[in-house]
Design a protein around this motif. Structure first.
Motif, mmCIF file in Angstrom:
data_model
loop_
_atom_site.group_PDB
_atom_site.id
_atom_site.type_symbol
_atom_site.label_atom_id
_atom_site.label_comp_id
_atom_site.label_asym_id
_atom_site.label_seq_id
_atom_site.Cartn_x
_atom_site.Cartn_y
_atom_site.Cartn_z
ATOM 1 N N LYS A 168 9.373 -10.299 -5.819
ATOM 2 C CA LYS A 168 8.038 -10.877 -5.614
ATOM 3 C C LYS A 168 7.345 -10.253 -4.408
ATOM 4 O O LYS A 168 6.124 -10.022 -4.434
ATOM 5 N N ASP A 169 8.112 -9.976 -3.367
ATOM 6 C CA ASP A 169 7.531 -9.318 -2.192
ATOM 7 C C ASP A 169 7.018 -7.926 -2.566
ATOM 8 O O ASP A 169 5.937 -7.506 -2.127
ATOM 9 N N ALA A 170 7.803 -7.214 -3.382
ATOM 10 C CA ALA A 170 7.393 -5.872 -3.798
ATOM 11 C C ALA A 170 6.113 -5.932 -4.627
ATOM 12 O O ALA A 170 5.209 -5.095 -4.464
ATOM 13 N N LEU A 171 6.009 -6.915 -5.510
ATOM 14 C CA LEU A 171 4.796 -7.078 -6.318
ATOM 15 C C LEU A 171 3.600 -7.442 -5.443
ATOM 16 O O LEU A 171 2.500 -6.891 -5.605
ATOM 17 N N LYS A 172 3.824 -8.348 -4.510
ATOM 18 C CA LYS A 172 2.741 -8.757 -3.609
ATOM 19 C C LYS A 172 2.260 -7.577 -2.763
ATOM 20 O O LYS A 172 1.048 -7.366 -2.602
ATOM 21 N N ASN A 173 3.221 -6.791 -2.269
ATOM 22 C CA ASN A 173 2.858 -5.637 -1.440
ATOM 23 C C ASN A 173 2.090 -4.589 -2.231
ATOM 24 O O ASN A 173 1.340 -3.786 -1.658
ATOM 25 N N ALA A 174 2.288 -4.611 -3.561
ATOM 26 C CA ALA A 174 1.548 -3.670 -4.423
ATOM 27 C C ALA A 174 0.215 -4.267 -4.877
ATOM 28 O O ALA A 174 -0.495 -3.654 -5.688
ATOM 29 N N GLY A 175 -0.133 -5.452 -4.338
ATOM 30 C CA GLY A 175 -1.392 -6.087 -4.690
ATOM 31 C C GLY A 175 -1.377 -6.715 -6.066
ATOM 32 O O GLY A 175 -2.438 -6.871 -6.697
ATOM 33 N N LEU A 176 -0.203 -7.111 -6.546
ATOM 34 C CA LEU A 176 -0.054 -7.641 -7.902
ATOM 35 C C LEU A 176 0.295 -9.126 -7.887
ATOM 36 O O LEU A 176 0.931 -9.622 -6.952
ATOM 37 N N ASP A 177 -0.129 -9.813 -8.930
ATOM 38 C CA ASP A 177 0.188 -11.231 -9.116
ATOM 39 C C ASP A 177 1.547 -11.324 -9.802
ATOM 40 O O ASP A 177 1.698 -10.962 -10.971
ATOM 41 N N ALA A 178 2.567 -11.808 -9.076
ATOM 42 C CA ALA A 178 3.933 -11.841 -9.599
ATOM 43 C C ALA A 178 4.030 -12.649 -10.887
ATOM 44 O O ALA A 178 4.834 -12.330 -11.773
ATOM 45 N N SER A 179 3.235 -13.686 -11.022
ATOM 46 C CA SER A 179 3.316 -14.546 -12.209
ATOM 47 C C SER A 179 2.891 -13.820 -13.481
ATOM 48 O O SER A 179 3.189 -14.281 -14.586
ATOM 49 N N ARG A 180 2.207 -12.668 -13.336
ATOM 50 C CA ARG A 180 1.818 -11.863 -14.494
ATOM 51 C C ARG A 180 2.901 -10.856 -14.875
ATOM 52 O O ARG A 180 2.742 -10.088 -15.828
ATOM 53 N N HIS A 181 4.000 -10.865 -14.112
ATOM 54 C CA HIS A 181 5.038 -9.848 -14.304
ATOM 55 C C HIS A 181 6.426 -10.433 -14.504
ATOM 56 O O HIS A 181 7.391 -9.674 -14.629
ATOM 57 N N MET A 182 6.556 -11.760 -14.550
ATOM 58 C CA MET A 182 7.889 -12.346 -14.578
ATOM 59 C C MET A 182 8.051 -13.353 -15.710
ATOM 60 O O MET A 182 7.127 -14.123 -16.015
#
Length: 526
Positions: free
Chosen positions: A227-241
């Motif tokens: 989740k930290d990696a997704l956040k750091n990439a400017g991404l919404d983790a809930s759209r990827h999990m």
């Protein structure tokens, strides 16, 4: 009526110990050996066969093993399991992993639902989800297709699905079934997650979090890492999990996930590759049809395990010979040697399957047993293992029974002819040679070059590693472990032995330590 008795109380076991031992080198030499190889074979599912010609058995031993199977009520105990009796006595649970791939007996109702219908429903939900991902109907926030799936889990949530994925990866590419690359994060070591994340494009990756309870420390730690990696990439983790969990876990209805697929307490982690645990990642990687073929192979092998005739029941025969080797012949370990690079992680999965199931010193009622139980399992693919630990297998002081697995054809249909033979022919030549070398040995006046032989092995032979044969292979070993647990009167479906270390680790992290635990914690700079 089923009775659960310790192995050493069975009259047939006592008779087995009195049967004359087989001189393996003698019976495997010359025409005798040729006839054994032709006749000592049992058909398996998906066109495979279990050949036990190079085992230390003959007609007398086999007759004694048949009596043991009958007195131990192996067929009846298997029926009790798939018909929904409480076989997991430690946790007072049903054992239903076979139901994920077929209905073997009566309708099994638990928690107010038909469990076969429940598992099929989850498989259909996963299939629908996977198809939408592949069609681009479920995408990332930018409307772009996902290209990679990453499974986050540990133990049975990693070892089985990872082994199955690697086994089918090249087959899927060759047969135009490859949909998405799969990666796996399991170890709480931060280098594991960081290493995987460094090799993928997180913007086009979908992550499968697998935790039945929703509280597994290693898995939730790695989820936070992702989740930290997704956040750091400017991404919404809930759209990827997505989550694979139980219906009662905190993950089940969380907005943190695109979807949740359910498993239950009746399927142990090491038996979960045919449940949603394996279903989500394998369906995303290869498509639901490939996963369905995998389940079909397992279902066919499960049906063979119902056969009352030991000589037509490969898993039961394999189990009985294994108990004979362990408890009568005194062999402490077993090597699993797949002559297929596709099965590179299959021995690692079998380590957990076998040793977590039958690594027990008390019976199913919690009483100490007076005999040895599960062997140590290890292995590597051939021919790599030949250049590693085969020295000990051939000439070491311990005799180690061997389980070879070989296939007539490779997966990629590409090969090269060198010195008059293909690579696949060289691979198969090696496994054939090893079986005979282990069994027959070679006399030499130079003791350093003398091979005593008498080292037993069996081989499972198939046409090719494909979804159906892989499913059958998996089910064969699951059922072998089950039958051996029945013979040893163990509960093969709990794993209390993994809990103590977890409890102490929590104490260390909370700095609630003393004695040796505190000193080790200080040495590791915790």
């Amino acid at each position: 009526m089923i009775t659960w008795n310790n192995l050493d109380t069975l009259e047939s076991f006592k008779e087995l110990s009195d049967v004359k031992k087989v001189n393996l080198a003698e019976v495997m030499t010359g025409e005798n050996g040729a006839e054994r190889v032709k006749n000592y074979s049992v058909p398996m599912a998906a066109g495979m066969a279990y050949n036990y010609a190079a085992k230390q058995v003959d007609d007398d031993v086999l007759e004694a093993l048949k009596k043991l199977a009958k007195e131990a009520q192996l067929t009846e105990k298997y029926a009790a399991l798939y018909n929904g009796e409480v076989i997991n006595t430690g946790e007072k649970r049903l054992v239903l992993h076979q139901l994920t791939r077929g209905q073997l007996g009566d309708t099994v109702t638990a928690d107010g639902v038909d469990k076969r219908a429940f598992y099929v429903e989850q498989q259909q939900k996963i299939a629908d989800f996977a198809n939408k991902v592949h069609a681009g109907q479920i995408t990332n926030a930018a409307g772009e297709k996902f290209t990679t799936v990453v499974q986050i889990g540990i133990g049975g949530s990693d070892l089985g699905p990872r082994a199955m994925y690697l086994a089918l990866e090249n087959w899927a590419k060759k047969n135009d079934k490859f949909k998405m690359e799969a990666k796996f994060i399991s170890n709480v070591d931060p280098d594991d997650a960081a290493g995987v994340l460094s090799t993928i494009d997180v913007a086009h990756s979908i992550f499968v979090l697998v935790s039945k309870s929703g509280t597994t420390l290693e898995t939730l730690t790695n989820e936070s890492f992702v989740k930290d990696a997704l956040k750091n990439a400017g991404l919404d983790a809930s759209r990827h999990m997505i989550a694979v969990t139980s219906e009662t876990s905190p993950l089940a209805k969380s907005d943190d996930y695109l979807a949740a697929f359910f498993m239950d307490d009746y399927i142990g982690g090491r038996y979960s590759s045919t449940s949603a645990v394996g279903g989500a990642v394998l369906s995303l990687a290869f498509g639901p049809e490939v996963f369905a073929d995998f389940l079909a192979g397992a279902a066919e092998e499960d049906s063979l395990a119902k056969n009352e005739d030991v000589m037509q029941n490969p898993a039961m025969l394999d189990a009985l010979i294994g108990v004979y080797e362990r408890n009568i012949l005194g062999y402490p370990s077993t090597a699993v040697l797949p002559y297929s690079q596709a099965l590179s992680r299959f021995p690692a999965h079998l380590q957990q399957l076998d040793m977590e199931s039958n690594g027990k010193s008390v019976n199913r009622f919690g009483e100490p047993v007076d005999y040895v139980t599960g062997p140590v399992i290890f292995g590597e693919p051939g021919t790599n293992g030949q250049h590693s630990f085969y020295q000990l297998l051939h000439q070491g002081t311990d005799i180690v029974p061997l389980q070879f697995i070989g296939f007539k054809n490779n997966q990629m249909d590409t090969d090269v002819v060198i010195q008059g033979s293909t690579s696949q022919q060289k691979l198969c030549a090696n496994v054939a040679a090893q079986i005979v070398a282990f069994a027959c040995g070679k006399a030499d006046d130079n003791n350093n070059k003398n091979f005593e032989g008498g080292r037993p092995s069996s081989i499972i032979i198939g046409e090719q590693v494909n979804p159906a044969s892989l499913g059958a292979l998996l089910a064969h070993f699951e059922n072998k472990v089950m039958f051996q647990g029945f013979l040893w009167n163990l509960n093969s479906f709990d794993q209390e032995g993994v809990q103590l270390g977890k409890v102490l680790a929590k104490r260390v992290l909370a700095h609630e330590t003393d004695g040796a635990l505190k000193v080790f914690s200080d040495l590791l700079n915790i």
